[in-house]
Design a protein around this motif. Structure first.
Motif, PDB file in Angstrom:
ATOM      1  N   ILE A 447      42.529  32.236  22.100  1.00 30.31           N
ATOM      2  CA  ILE A 447      43.278  32.139  20.838  1.00 30.31           C
ATOM      3  C   ILE A 447      43.882  30.756  20.620  1.00 30.31           C
ATOM      4  O   ILE A 447      43.723  30.173  19.534  1.00 30.31           O
ATOM      5  CB  ILE A 447      44.364  33.233  20.788  1.00 30.31           C
ATOM      6  N   PRO A 448      44.611  30.157  21.586  1.00 26.41           N
ATOM      7  CA  PRO A 448      45.208  28.836  21.315  1.00 26.41           C
ATOM      8  C   PRO A 448      44.175  27.764  20.937  1.00 26.41           C
ATOM      9  O   PRO A 448      44.444  26.941  20.058  1.00 26.41           O
ATOM     10  CB  PRO A 448      45.909  28.500  22.643  1.00 26.41           C
ATOM     11  N   ALA A 449      43.003  27.773  21.606  1.00 23.37           N
ATOM     12  CA  ALA A 449      41.981  26.780  21.274  1.00 23.37           C
ATOM     13  C   ALA A 449      41.443  26.995  19.865  1.00 23.37           C
ATOM     14  O   ALA A 449      41.233  26.036  19.111  1.00 23.37           O
ATOM     15  CB  ALA A 449      40.838  26.849  22.294  1.00 23.37           C
ATOM     16  N   ALA A 450      41.220  28.263  19.493  1.00 26.94           N
ATOM     17  CA  ALA A 450      40.760  28.548  18.135  1.00 26.94           C
ATOM     18  C   ALA A 450      41.811  28.143  17.108  1.00 26.94           C
ATOM     19  O   ALA A 450      41.488  27.617  16.033  1.00 26.94           O
ATOM     20  CB  ALA A 450      40.433  30.038  18.005  1.00 26.94           C
ATOM     21  N   SER A 500      37.030  18.889  22.889  1.00 27.19           N
ATOM     22  CA  SER A 500      36.981  20.304  22.530  1.00 27.19           C
ATOM     23  C   SER A 500      38.210  21.021  23.076  1.00 27.19           C
ATOM     24  O   SER A 500      38.498  20.953  24.277  1.00 27.19           O
ATOM     25  CB  SER A 500      35.716  20.951  23.101  1.00 27.19           C
ATOM     26  N   PRO A 501      38.943  21.739  22.235  1.00 24.83           N
ATOM     27  CA  PRO A 501      40.106  22.481  22.747  1.00 24.83           C
ATOM     28  C   PRO A 501      39.705  23.564  23.735  1.00 24.83           C
ATOM     29  O   PRO A 501      40.503  23.945  24.600  1.00 24.83           O
ATOM     30  CB  PRO A 501      40.739  23.078  21.482  1.00 24.83           C
ATOM     31  N   PHE A 502      38.466  24.050  23.646  1.00 23.20           N
ATOM     32  CA  PHE A 502      38.029  25.128  24.541  1.00 23.20           C
ATOM     33  C   PHE A 502      37.787  24.627  25.962  1.00 23.20           C
ATOM     34  O   PHE A 502      37.730  25.421  26.892  1.00 23.20           O
ATOM     35  CB  PHE A 502      36.778  25.789  23.981  1.00 23.20           C
ATOM     36  N   THR A 503      37.647  23.305  26.129  1.00 23.47           N
ATOM     37  CA  THR A 503      37.517  22.743  27.467  1.00 23.47           C
ATOM     38  C   THR A 503      38.793  22.943  28.278  1.00 23.47           C
ATOM     39  O   THR A 503      38.758  23.022  29.509  1.00 23.47           O
ATOM     40  CB  THR A 503      37.185  21.249  27.383  1.00 23.47           C
ATOM     41  N   LEU A 519      50.338  26.094  26.223  1.00 24.47           N
ATOM     42  CA  LEU A 519      51.506  25.608  25.487  1.00 24.47           C
ATOM     43  C   LEU A 519      51.193  24.338  24.718  1.00 24.47           C
ATOM     44  O   LEU A 519      51.627  24.168  23.566  1.00 24.47           O
ATOM     45  CB  LEU A 519      52.663  25.368  26.467  1.00 24.47           C
ATOM     46  N   TRP A 520      50.430  23.421  25.328  1.00 25.09           N
ATOM     47  CA  TRP A 520      50.065  22.182  24.633  1.00 25.09           C
ATOM     48  C   TRP A 520      49.180  22.463  23.422  1.00 25.09           C
ATOM     49  O   TRP A 520      49.346  21.841  22.359  1.00 25.09           O
ATOM     50  CB  TRP A 520      49.357  21.228  25.590  1.00 25.09           C
ATOM     51  N   LEU A 521      48.249  23.395  23.557  1.00 26.79           N
ATOM     52  CA  LEU A 521      47.370  23.734  22.431  1.00 26.79           C
ATOM     53  C   LEU A 521      48.165  24.371  21.295  1.00 26.79           C
ATOM     54  O   LEU A 521      47.931  24.066  20.109  1.00 26.79           O
ATOM     55  CB  LEU A 521      46.252  24.676  22.892  1.00 26.79           C
ATOM     56  N   LEU A 522      49.109  25.245  21.632  1.00 28.33           N
ATOM     57  CA  LEU A 522      49.944  25.860  20.601  1.00 28.33           C
ATOM     58  C   LEU A 522      50.837  24.824  19.923  1.00 28.33           C
ATOM     59  O   LEU A 522      51.055  24.877  18.697  1.00 28.33           O
ATOM     60  CB  LEU A 522      50.788  26.973  21.215  1.00 28.33           C
ATOM     61  N   LEU A 523      51.343  23.875  20.702  1.00 33.37           N
ATOM     62  CA  LEU A 523      52.163  22.812  20.123  1.00 33.37           C
ATOM     63  C   LEU A 523      51.333  21.950  19.171  1.00 33.37           C
ATOM     64  O   LEU A 523      51.796  21.602  18.065  1.00 33.37           O
ATOM     65  CB  LEU A 523      52.759  21.951  21.237  1.00 33.37           C
ATOM     66  N   VAL A 527      51.928  21.338  15.112  1.00 29.54           N
ATOM     67  CA  VAL A 527      52.044  20.001  14.500  1.00 29.54           C
ATOM     68  C   VAL A 527      51.031  19.833  13.373  1.00 29.54           C
ATOM     69  O   VAL A 527      51.371  19.358  12.270  1.00 29.54           O
ATOM     70  CB  VAL A 527      51.862  18.908  15.575  1.00 29.54           C
ATOM     71  N   LEU A 528      49.794  20.207  13.632  1.00 21.07           N
ATOM     72  CA  LEU A 528      48.751  20.065  12.611  1.00 21.07           C
ATOM     73  C   LEU A 528      49.054  20.927  11.389  1.00 21.07           C
ATOM     74  O   LEU A 528      48.896  20.482  10.243  1.00 21.07           O
ATOM     75  CB  LEU A 528      47.391  20.448  13.199  1.00 21.07           C
ATOM     76  N   THR A 529      49.485  22.159  11.626  1.00 17.71           N
ATOM     77  CA  THR A 529      49.776  23.068  10.516  1.00 17.71           C
ATOM     78  C   THR A 529      50.961  22.571   9.697  1.00 17.71           C
ATOM     79  O   THR A 529      50.941  22.601   8.457  1.00 17.71           O
ATOM     80  CB  THR A 529      50.073  24.481  11.051  1.00 17.71           C
ATOM     81  N   ALA A 530      52.005  22.101  10.378  1.00 20.53           N
ATOM     82  CA  ALA A 530      53.173  21.587   9.665  1.00 20.53           C
ATOM     83  C   ALA A 530      52.822  20.343   8.863  1.00 20.53           C
ATOM     84  O   ALA A 530      53.252  20.194   7.704  1.00 20.53           O
ATOM     85  CB  ALA A 530      54.285  21.276  10.665  1.00 20.53           C
ATOM     86  N   ALA A 531      52.027  19.438   9.444  1.00 23.20           N
ATOM     87  CA  ALA A 531      51.616  18.228   8.721  1.00 23.20           C
ATOM     88  C   ALA A 531      50.792  18.590   7.500  1.00 23.20           C
ATOM     89  O   ALA A 531      50.957  18.001   6.415  1.00 23.20           O
ATOM     90  CB  ALA A 531      50.823  17.315   9.652  1.00 23.20           C
ATOM     91  N   GLY A 532      49.900  19.580   7.652  1.00 21.49           N
ATOM     92  CA  GLY A 532      49.107  20.012   6.509  1.00 21.49           C
ATOM     93  C   GLY A 532      49.956  20.621   5.412  1.00 21.49           C
ATOM     94  O   GLY A 532      49.716  20.401   4.222  1.00 21.49           O
TER      95      GLY A 532
END
Length: 543
Positions: A447-450, A500-503, A519-523, A527-532
């Motif tokens: 889930i976090p990578a997706a 790749s986040p899945f790596t 945790l890093w992937l969720l962070l 960030v990406l969602t907030a910037a968007g």
């Protein structure tokens, strides 16, 4: 002065090629390159012919494995490459062809372009003819490109041409399918959905024919049952490239294209521009309370797509869990596969590594659903349906976050469903109830990578809406290419794998779960969602 129903076809062909110059270039370059990269990988896959014979024999003998394989025709590197790549590449070619036809027929009517073009000296059939010619030409152009890819990888030239012809024939036949669905549905989304259902049905019939097939020649050949002969995907498989090279199957593709195209031209004459032969279903005069908020509306628009994905997850999970008992015997004698699995998570526990690999691949594919849901926001903006929503008591931030939440919730539900079905079937086959919990955890770890790819879509939509689709799908392509399985097969350097986040997802159950990458992937997603969201809040709506 009267004119032919096909007047203006050549001009519309030029217009369609101008509009699709980037899309078709990506398809025509990307698919042959993908096939080439996979083909050169399989060139060094076996240490001996005996290894290849053993694996092909096991795959031919397993009805479950035959669901996703074309019929085995014998032992050769070219035949094994087709065994691994045919179904995926054929589906991609079919999607390319269907989307091209719908884009230049039903989408033109839906957006009003067809009426504007029709005000000039343009025949009634010109638009459909142009779309069919463009899609058919792209499909036929893939034949020499695929042949060149396989021949460049060192495979026999005759078999390479046969393989290319099989793929091109699938695209040709589905151009006719899309031409028909464009006459039935009143929307481009509906036409693409019907065409996609046709691709799915074609795959299922071919899979059923192969699964029910009869083993021949000491287990080295599968004679497909009759359902495989009812579909274009099945016809391409019956070409049996690199072995029999049945060129006569091209007549089936040509006949299907001509019959479906002729029927489509007939239907064009029976309907009005902008109308579909299938009546549009009227909605309820009273909206359900669930539709009074943006989340409910987003779910209502995406539930059909989610249901299709859910069915695919159930089937795939059942197959993956069902063959788990056969997997270890299939690869234990293959030095190359053992080396790859050692890199992925350890060859000592092959079944655990197998499930970790499968969940990683499926998780990256499931991210496509999440991206589709996020990019639906751009479709709402382009079609003008976003403005009335924002004209009510709905803020931009709330609307976008509800769409993102809907796509994220659907992704979590799909992965949970996958983990449960895989775990149940694996537990039954391996007689180990602990597999259920392990598979659920392994699926949810994706889930976090997706979500990172969903964050990329959110940022692209907010900051660069006109190219949001291209940027996001490019990100999906990179994540798939640099993911754990393909990166290992292609021997990519570490810096590319890290893209790749899945790596960065733990290969559970082959290795323990690491919480820091999660945790890093969720962070990063946050960030990406907030910037968007900030970018979307500050920009104007655009078409």
């Amino acid at each position: 002065m009267s004119h032919s129903p096909f007047t203006g076809t050549s001009a519309l062909i030029r217009l369609a090629l101008r509009r699709d110059r980037i899309k078709l270039t990506i398809w025509l370059a990307g698919l042959p390159l993908l096939l080439f990269s996979m083909a050169i990988t399989y060139k060094d896959f076996f240490a001996s012919d005996l290894e290849m014979v053993n694996i092909i024999t096991i795959r031919a003998a397993s009805p479950i494995m035959r669901l996703f394989d074309p019929p085995v025709s014998g032992a050769s590197l070219g035949g094994y490459t087709m065994l691994e790549t045919y179904t995926f590449i054929a589906v991609m070619v079919a999607l390319m062809s269907c989307q091209a036809v719908v884009r230049h027929t039903r989408q033109n009517e839906e957006t009003g372009r067809a009426e504007m073009i029709g005000s000039a000296i343009v025949g009634r059939y010109a638009g459909l003819a142009a779309a069919l010619i463009v899609a058919a030409s792209a499909s036929l152009a893939l034949i020499p490109l695929f042949a060149l890819s396989l021949a460049s990888a060192g495979f026999p030239l005759s078999g390479s041409w046969a393989a290319g012809a099989a793929y091109g024939g699938v695209g040709l036949a589905f151009a006719g399918v899309a031409a028909l669905t464009a006459q039935l549905s009143v929307t481009s989304r509906g036409a693409n959905g019907l065409a996609g259902a046709g691709i799915g049905l074609s795959f299922l019939l071919a899979a059923a024919g192969n699964m029910l097939g009869e083993l021949q020649e000491g287990g080295m050949r599968v004679h497909s049952a009759w359902p495989a002969w009812l579909t274009p995907i099945g016809w391409g498989a019956q070409m049996r490239a690199f072995h029999d090279n049945h060129w006569w199957t091209l007549g089936l593709f040509a006949a299907a294209f001509l019959i479906l195209a002729g029927l489509s031209f007939r239907l064009v004459a029976l309907r009005d521009i902008g109308a579909g032969l299938l009546p549009a279903r009227k909605g309820s005069p009273v909206a359900h309370p669930w539709l009074t908020n943006p989340f409910g509306l987003a779910w209502r628009l995406q539930r059909g797509n989610w249901l299709g994905w859910a069915i695919a997850m159930v089937v795939f999970g059942a197959v993956i869990g069902g063959i788990s008992s056969e997997f270890e015997s299939m690869i234990s004698d293959n030095e190359k596969m053992m080396e790859i699995f050692d890199q992925l998570g350890g060859a000592a526990a092959l079944t655990d590594t197998y499930f970790a690999m499968i969940m990683g691949i499926t998780g990256s594919i499931t991210a496509v659903f999440l991206v589709q849901g996020m990019l639906r926001m751009r479709s709402e903006e382009e079609e003008g349906t976003l403005e009335p929503v924002l004209g009510a008591a709905v803020s931009r931030m709330r609307w976008k976050l509800c769409y993102a939440a809907c796509a994220a919730t659907g992704t979590v539900a799909l992965l949970l469903l996958l983990g449960m079905v895989t775990g149940i079937t694996a537990a039954l086959v391996l007689k180990d109830i602990s597999m259920l919990g392990q598979m659920v955890v392994a699926a949810l770890l994706q889930i976090p990578a997706a979500f990172v790819l969903g964050g990329v879509a959110a940022l692209a939509f907010g900051g660069a809406p006109r190219i949001a689709g291209g940027l996001t799908w490019a990100g999906v392509g990179v994540s798939l290419l640099a993911g754990p399985m393909l990166a290992e097969l292609l021997k990519l350097p570490d810096w590319m794998r890290n893209l790749s986040p899945f790596t960065h997802v733990s290969a559970y159950p082959a290795e323990p779960v690491a919480t820091a990458p999660i945790l890093w992937l969720l962070l990063l997603t946050a960030v990406l969602t907030a910037a968007g969201a900030i970018c979307f809040r500050r920009r104007n709506l655009s078409l």
